[in-house]
Design a protein around this motif. Structure first.
Motif, short mmCIF file in Angstrom:
data_model
loop_
_atom_site.label_atom_id
_atom_site.label_comp_id
_atom_site.label_asym_id
_atom_site.label_seq_id
_atom_site.Cartn_x
_atom_site.Cartn_y
_atom_site.Cartn_z
N ILE A 255 0.85 -1.20 0.00
CA ILE A 255 0.00 0.00 0.00
C ILE A 255 0.88 1.24 0.00
O ILE A 255 0.63 2.19 -0.76
N THR B 61 1.07 3.87 -3.03
CA THR B 61 0.70 5.26 -2.74
C THR B 61 1.80 6.20 -3.21
O THR B 61 1.52 7.27 -3.78
N LYS C 120 -7.12 0.48 -3.20
CA LYS C 120 -8.43 0.44 -2.54
C LYS C 120 -8.78 -0.99 -2.15
O LYS C 120 -9.25 -1.25 -1.04
N VAL D 182 -6.49 -2.14 0.76
CA VAL D 182 -6.92 -1.53 2.02
C VAL D 182 -8.13 -2.27 2.56
O VAL D 182 -8.20 -2.59 3.75
N TYR E 278 -1.71 -0.06 10.36
CA TYR E 278 -2.73 0.05 9.32
C TYR E 278 -3.20 1.50 9.20
O TYR E 278 -3.28 2.05 8.11
N THR F 193 -2.60 3.72 5.85
CA THR F 193 -3.74 4.14 5.04
C THR F 193 -4.01 5.64 5.15
O THR F 193 -4.67 6.20 4.27
N TYR G 34 -2.59 7.36 2.13
CA TYR G 34 -3.42 7.07 0.96
C TYR G 34 -4.71 7.90 1.00
O TYR G 34 -5.09 8.52 0.01
N ARG G 35 -5.36 7.94 2.16
CA ARG G 35 -6.60 8.74 2.29
C ARG G 35 -6.33 10.21 2.04
O ARG G 35 -7.12 10.89 1.37
#
Length: 164
Positions: free
Chosen positions: A61, A65, A96, A99, A132, A136, A139-140
């Motif tokens: 991830i 990213t 996505k 995740v 996590y 993430t 990424y968000r």
């Protein structure tokens, strides 16, 4: 009987006096068939492998990213092309899905760790949850800050093209 003789006579798997343990001994997720060392039992080994898979997913991830960030910076520059935007969309879909899959695995592991006698697993799950969230979050933020306006603009452009 001396203290040493007393402890030796108890034979806790010692090979120096008496026979070694022949049966499997189960101790908090560890098994031993020879009384000399311990190997992970199937259940603990499965938990460990799922935790390792999650760590690998976090790395994936993060790597994807970073690629998305590089691609986003190229949008609107001379190197912008439909292929770049397709690649960005593919990466976005891939991340996505990763995740989502990782969140589901984390929930399953969390449910397993709620069982009595799983304090070590609960602590490990807390660290994984933190990792996590940190993984993430980037990424968000990328989606909120950069991609949302770009995707809205692309939708407007495609609507204009279909209307013409």
């Amino acid at each position: 009987m001396s203290r040493r003789d007393h402890y030796d006579s108890l034979n806790y798997g010692s090979t120096s006096r008496g026979a070694p343990l022949k049966d499997k001994v189960h101790l908090d997720g560890f098994t031993s068939s020879d009384g000399e060392g311990y190997q992970l039992s199937g259940e603990a080994n499965d938990f460990d492998s799922q935790c390792q898979e999650m760590s690998n997913a976090f790395q994936s991830i993060s790597r994807n990213t970073s690629q998305m960030e590089r691609l986003v910076r190229q949008i609107g520059t001379p190197s912008d092309a439909p292929g770049l935007r397709r690649r960005l969309g593919d990466l976005r879909s891939s991340v996505k899905e990763e995740v989502s899959d990782t969140a589901q695995t984390l929930k399953r592991l969390e449910e397993t760790a709620r069982e009595p006698g799983r304090r070590h697993e609960r602590l490990r799950i807390e660290r994984l949850k933190s990792e996590y969230y940190d993984t993430t979050k980037r990424y968000r933020n990328l989606l909120k800050i950069w991609l949302k306006p770009i995707l809205q603009r692309l939708k407007l452009e495609s609507k204009k093209e279909t209307n013409n």
